[in-house]
Structure formats: structure tokens, C-alpha cells
Scaffold this active site. Structure first.
Site, PDB file in Angstrom:
ATOM      1  CG  ASN A  30      23.745 -27.970 -14.470  1.00 16.51           C
ATOM      2  OD1 ASN A  30      23.503 -26.778 -14.295  1.00 16.51           O
ATOM      3  ND2 ASN A  30      24.669 -28.386 -15.330  1.00 16.51           N
ATOM      4  CG  ASP A  68      31.395 -33.059 -15.222  1.00 19.76           C
ATOM      5  OD1 ASP A  68      32.056 -32.148 -15.759  1.00 19.76           O
ATOM      6  OD2 ASP A  68      31.131 -33.089 -14.009  1.00 19.76           O
ATOM      7  CE  LYS A 105       7.539 -37.662 -26.661  1.00 18.94           C
ATOM      8  NZ  LYS A 105       6.108 -37.754 -26.559  1.00 18.94           N
ATOM      9  N   PRO A 161      34.222 -32.972 -23.100  1.00 17.29           N
ATOM     10  CG  PRO A 161      34.529 -31.488 -24.858  1.00 17.29           C
ATOM     11  CD  PRO A 161      33.641 -32.585 -24.370  1.00 17.29           C
ATOM     12  CG  ASP A 162      37.383 -29.926 -17.523  1.00 18.99           C
ATOM     13  OD1 ASP A 162      37.653 -28.707 -17.640  1.00 18.99           O
ATOM     14  OD2 ASP A 162      36.981 -30.432 -16.471  1.00 18.99           O
ATOM     15  CG  PHE A 165      33.477 -20.697 -10.305  1.00 15.49           C
ATOM     16  CD1 PHE A 165      32.890 -20.067  -9.226  1.00 15.49           C
ATOM     17  CD2 PHE A 165      34.005 -19.932 -11.323  1.00 15.49           C
ATOM     18  CE1 PHE A 165      32.828 -18.690  -9.160  1.00 15.49           C
ATOM     19  CE2 PHE A 165      33.939 -18.553 -11.273  1.00 15.49           C
ATOM     20  CZ  PHE A 165      33.349 -17.932 -10.180  1.00 15.49           C
ATOM     21  CE  LYS A 178      36.518 -30.290  -8.742  1.00 22.84           C
ATOM     22  NZ  LYS A 178      35.117 -30.270  -8.351  1.00 22.84           N
ATOM     23  CE  LYS A 204      38.006 -29.286 -13.409  1.00 21.72           C
ATOM     24  NZ  LYS A 204      36.779 -29.155 -14.179  1.00 21.72           N
TER      25      LYS A 204
HETATM   26  N1  CTP Z   1      34.316 -27.091 -16.384  1.00 24.75           N
HETATM   27  C1  CTP Z   1      34.549 -26.969 -17.728  1.00 24.75           C
HETATM   28  N2  CTP Z   1      34.198 -27.989 -18.581  1.00 24.75           N
HETATM   29  C2  CTP Z   1      33.654 -29.125 -18.112  1.00 24.75           C
HETATM   30  C3  CTP Z   1      33.402 -29.243 -16.728  1.00 24.75           C
HETATM   31  C4  CTP Z   1      33.746 -28.211 -15.905  1.00 24.75           C
HETATM   32  O1  CTP Z   1      35.051 -25.934 -18.156  1.00 24.75           O
HETATM   33  N3  CTP Z   1      33.327 -30.081 -18.951  1.00 24.75           N
HETATM   34  C5  CTP Z   1      34.737 -26.014 -15.471  1.00 24.75           C
HETATM   35  C6  CTP Z   1      33.595 -25.291 -14.812  1.00 24.75           C
HETATM   36  O2  CTP Z   1      33.173 -24.168 -15.563  1.00 24.75           O
HETATM   37  C7  CTP Z   1      34.207 -24.884 -13.482  1.00 24.75           C
HETATM   38  C8  CTP Z   1      35.092 -26.043 -13.175  1.00 24.75           C
HETATM   39  O3  CTP Z   1      35.465 -26.582 -14.423  1.00 24.75           O
HETATM   40  O4  CTP Z   1      35.043 -23.757 -13.569  1.00 24.75           O
HETATM   41  C9  CTP Z   1      34.352 -27.036 -12.339  1.00 24.75           C
HETATM   42  O5  CTP Z   1      34.808 -28.279 -12.626  1.00 24.75           O
HETATM   43  P1  CTP Z   1      34.093 -29.640 -12.250  1.00 24.75           P
HETATM   44  O6  CTP Z   1      35.199 -30.639 -12.104  1.00 24.75           O
HETATM   45  O7  CTP Z   1      32.987 -29.980 -13.166  1.00 24.75           O
HETATM   46  O8  CTP Z   1      33.526 -29.158 -10.953  1.00 24.75           O
HETATM   47  P2  CTP Z   1      32.606 -29.789 -10.053  1.00 24.75           P
HETATM   48  O9  CTP Z   1      31.262 -29.872 -10.618  1.00 24.75           O
HETATM   49  O10 CTP Z   1      32.856 -28.991  -8.834  1.00 24.75           O
HETATM   50  O11 CTP Z   1      33.361 -31.213 -10.056  1.00 24.75           O
HETATM   51  P3  CTP Z   1      32.850 -32.664  -9.842  1.00 24.75           P
HETATM   52  O12 CTP Z   1      31.680 -32.769 -10.780  1.00 24.75           O
HETATM   53  O13 CTP Z   1      33.976 -33.548 -10.214  1.00 24.75           O
HETATM   54  O14 CTP Z   1      32.530 -32.623  -8.421  1.00 24.75           O
END
Ligand code: CTP
Length: 403
Positions: free
Chosen positions: A206, A277, A287, A303-304, A323, A337, A341
Site C-alpha cells: 500500500n 489485511d 516467477k 492476523p490483526d 490508528f 474500530k 479492537k
Molecule cells: N492493524 C494491525 N494489524 C493488521 C491490521 C491493522 O495491527 N493486520 C492496526 C493498524 O496498525 C492500525 C489499525 O490496526 O493501528 C488500523 O486497523 P484497520 O482495521 O486495518 O484499519 P483501516 O485500514 O482503517 O480499516 P479497514 O481496512 O477495515 O477500513
């Protein structure tokens, strides 16, 4: 406040510089104890270090007298940090593999405090892929390397591998003992994007630049915290005085964060990384070749990391800052969120508009916590980071009055 430092000396010519290091550490206000490998004791006598430190020197893991005076587990619990100087290639290999067959390696394995190594070896040994891979393993576990420097080596060659001079080592350590409202607290910060490989040459990622996370790490450092930054690939230099662990994928970032927390749980966790994500279900080993047909990618959830850290049991759960990047309705979506979380403070920002967001140097934040909210207006990311750290401090001390 007096700080305890345990100095480990390995067998190398640079061991003679460690005697001077004891003196300089004491001048910095450290209480110093020394442990030595058997090889180090052949370069410099333990008595020298005993006289300088004013404490018996630990040299032997299996010595009943030494174990009854201060056993290796007690010795591992005594310091606020461990410094191994010089650290040989052999020693790096041993701790990378979790060996514990002498006093230095056993203490490092049992310790839950920051460990720093000042490597000293011949250039070819330092550059050897085995040593470089051990270095990566150690860094991924949060062990920080100070040096090595460039210069003339004991073997007569000149190049990378020289142990930093004692005053350079002190400068590097000093950076980690700054004063400020967060002095004595440690903070773990994630930053940047992650890269999820499709094959050896392609990845999904990203637009995160890492600027906000790096600015936050620096602001936390300036507030006195000792900071570890786990960063995805970005084009930014390591912030001064911050321990930097470089990773590439979300899984590597998760592993580095969890390893760090189990080694020494930080007081604060700031999740600023734009973690992917999803990752490709299978990364091809060669390749991927094009064909005439369309291609469908199958992705699997990563994993989150933030949710995982916020769900840790009390004792290892840090104060968690997260964030959220939203394109609309940031208060409602941010609050959802925050609750989902389980974070203590959530910083939401608007993305996709004309200003602010990933690559911009400016940003604005809406801060949300259990019983309040605040706005930080549009400003340069470095200023925003300092303002956010003031807020983090306030909320952290409100939630941890005894800290
Ligand atoms: N985060 C994390 N691990 C992941 C995804 C996100 O630790 N696999 C943390 C990011 O560092 C940030 C927060 O979670 O602090 C953002 O979460 P996320 O749900 O990914 O945020 P957005 O991108 O705002 O959400 P979405 O994609 O659902 O809109």
C-alpha cells in the site's frame, strides 16, 4: 536514578577496551557488573574487571561458589540492560540458536531486559552470510547491534568489523537513557506498509510512507521513552536513539512484535503500520508467467496485530494506541474500530481527500478514547506526532496512575 548494566565480555582482542568501558559506564551513573567467557578471561584477567566494577566477575556457569553468590537466573534479573562488548561471531551464533552452555549465553537466554551487542571480528567473518543471517535473527528478536565500525582490525586487515570505541558505545547507549515524562517507559511502535509476496519479484502493498510512525517513534524517544520501531519497507533513515527492526510481511511484523513483548513487555504499543489485511494464499516459488487467460488471486486474512496485542492478559498488555484510516464519518467508524479492537486510544484520520493521508507531509487526527474525544488540526506530521505523544502521555498516566 541509578541504572544497572551487566557487561558481558567475549574473547577477542577488543576485550581490553571493555575495561575502559566499565569506567565510562560508571561515569554515566551505571552500576556495573561483569561476566566473561572463558576465552575473554585469557585476554584480560577477571581481576581487572572485579577491581574496576567493585563486584565479583561471573565467569563460570557450573561453579558452585559463583552460583551460590549470585546464580545465573538472579544475575539475569539484576540489570536494566545487558551489553555484550566485544561480541564475537561465535557468540552471536550461539545466542541466535538459543544455546545456554556458558554464563553469558545462559544469562542472555534468561534475561527479559534489552540486550545490546557490540560486535568485533574480522571483516570476512562479519560479512559471512552465516553471521549476517544470525544478525538478522537477533535483530528480529529485538537485540540491538551497536556497530561494528570500520577501521584497522587486529588481524592486520582494514574494513568493517572493528568494535566501536568505548566512547562511541556510550554515545549510543546514552541515546537510550534520555530524560522526559516517559523516562523509564518503553514503547513499541509499528510503522510503514507491509509487503505480501506473490512470487519472488512481485508483492501486494500500500502507499504508506512510514512518515507518521517514524515521527511518532522520534517524539516518544524525545519524551524519554526507550523506543523499538518495527518497520515495514520505507525509504526513511532510522530515527536516532530508536531500536529499529526491519520486516517485510504482516506475519514477520506480528512475529517481531510478539517476540519483543514476550521478551520485555513494553508500557506502550503504538500501531501505526498500514498492515496488509490480506496476503496471497500461496506465494509462488518461481516467477509467475503470464498466459492469455485472466488471473484470479486468492487472498487469505492476515492476523490483526493490534487486536492481538490489545487482547493480551494484564501484565503483558501494554497501553494500546491504534490508528484508523477512513474516507468518511471518522467519528462513528473510528469509535467502532476502537471498541472492536479493544484499544485505549484511537487516532482516526481522513484519507482519500485532497489533503492529508499516507504520502502527504501534513495530517489531522480525531482522537477517541473510552470517555472522551479531541481534535488535532491539520499540521506537519512531525508536529502532529509531538502533539499526539502529549495526548498519549496524558491518557497513559490516567490509565496507569502508579507508573
Ligand atoms: N492493524 C494491525 N494489524 C493488521 C491490521 C491493522 O495491527 N493486520 C492496526 C493498524 O496498525 C492500525 C489499525 O490496526 O493501528 C488500523 O486497523 P484497520 O482495521 O486495518 O484499519 P483501516 O485500514 O482503517 O480499516 P479497514 O481496512 O477495515 O477500513
Amino acid at each position: 536514578m541509578k541504572k544497572n548494566i551487566l557487561l558481558g565480555v567475549c574473547g577477542g582482542v577488543a576485550a581490553y577496551k571493555s575495561a575502559e568501558l566499565v569506567r565510562l559506564l560508571q561515569r554515566e551513573g551505571f552500576e556495573v557488573r561483569v561476566m566473561m567467557t572463558a576465552a575473554a578471561a585469557r585476554f584480560v584477567g577477571p581481576l581487572t574487571f572485579q577491581a574496576l566494577s567493585g563486584h565479583p566477575v561471573a565467569t563460570n556457569l557450573l561453579d558452585a561458589d559463583q552460583e551460590s553468590a549470585m546464580g545465573h537466573i538472579r544475575l539475569a534479573r539484576w540489570p536494566d540492560q545487558i551489553l555484550i562488548a566485544p561480541a564475537t561471531a561465535h557468540f552471536m551464533a550461539r545466542i541466535a540458536h538459543g544455546l545456554a552452555d556458558d554464563i553469558l549465553s545462559a544469562v542472555c537466554l534468561a534475561a527479559r531486559v534489552p540486550i545490546r551487542l557490540a560486535p568485533a571480528m574480522n571483516t570476512a567473518m562479519w560479512l559471512n552470510p552465516a553471521t549476517q543471517s544470525n544478525r538478522q535473527v537477533l535483530e528480529s528478536r529485538g537485540i540491538r547491534l551497536l556497530g561494528p565500525g570500520q577501521g584497522e582490525l587486529a588481524c592486520g586487515e582494514s574494513g568493517e568489523g572493528r568494535m566501536l570505541d568505548p566512547d562511541e558505545i556510550i554515545d549510543r547507549l546514552r541515546e537510550t537513557f534520555q530524560t522526559g515524562p516517559l523516562q523509564g517507559q518503553s514503547a513499541l511502535v509499528t510503522a510503514g506498509p507491509t509487503r505480501e509476496p506473490l512470487d519472488p519479484v512481485r508483492f501486494i502493498s500500500n502507499r504508506s510512507s512510514g512518515k507518521m510512525g517514524y515521527a511518532l517513534a522520534e517524539a516518544l524517544r524525545s519524551a524519554g521513552a526507550s523506543v523499538t520501531l518495527v518497520s515495514g519497507p520505507v525509504a526513511l533513515p532510522a530515527p536516532p536513539g530508536v531500536e529499529l527492526i526491519r520486516v517485510e510481511t504482516a506475519l514477520q511484523m506480528r512475529d517481531a512484535v510478539m517476540a519483543r513483548i514476550s521478551q520485555a513487555p513494553p508500557g506502550l504499543f503504538v500501531a501505526c503500520a498500514a498492515v496488509a489485511d490480506y496476503r496471497p494464499e500461496h506465494a509462488a516459488s518461481g516467477k509467475i508467467k503470464k498466459t492469455d487467460a485472466n488471473m484470479t488471486l486468492s487472498l487469505t486474512r492476515n492476523p490483526d496485530i493490534l487486536t492481538e496485542v490489545a487482547a493480551l492478559p494484564p501484565g503483558s498488555r501494554p497501553f494500546c494506541v491504534g490508528f484508523a484510516a477512513e474516507t468518511e464519518d471518522i467519528r462513528r467508524l473510528g469509535e467502532e474500530k476502537r471498541r472492536c479492537k479493544g484499544v485505549d486510544l484511537l487516532a482516526a484520520n481522513l484519507v482519500g481527500g485532497p489533503q492529508g493521508g499516507f504520502e502527504d507531509n501534513n495530517n489531522a487526527l480525531t482522537l477517541l478514547w473510552a470517555d472522551g474525544q479531541a481534535e488535532l488540526p491539520m499540521m506537519p506530521k512531525r508536529e502532529l506526532a509531538a502533539a499526539l505523544v502529549s495526548f498519549i502521555e496524558e491518557r497513559f498516566f490516567a490509565c496507569n496512575p502508579s507508573s
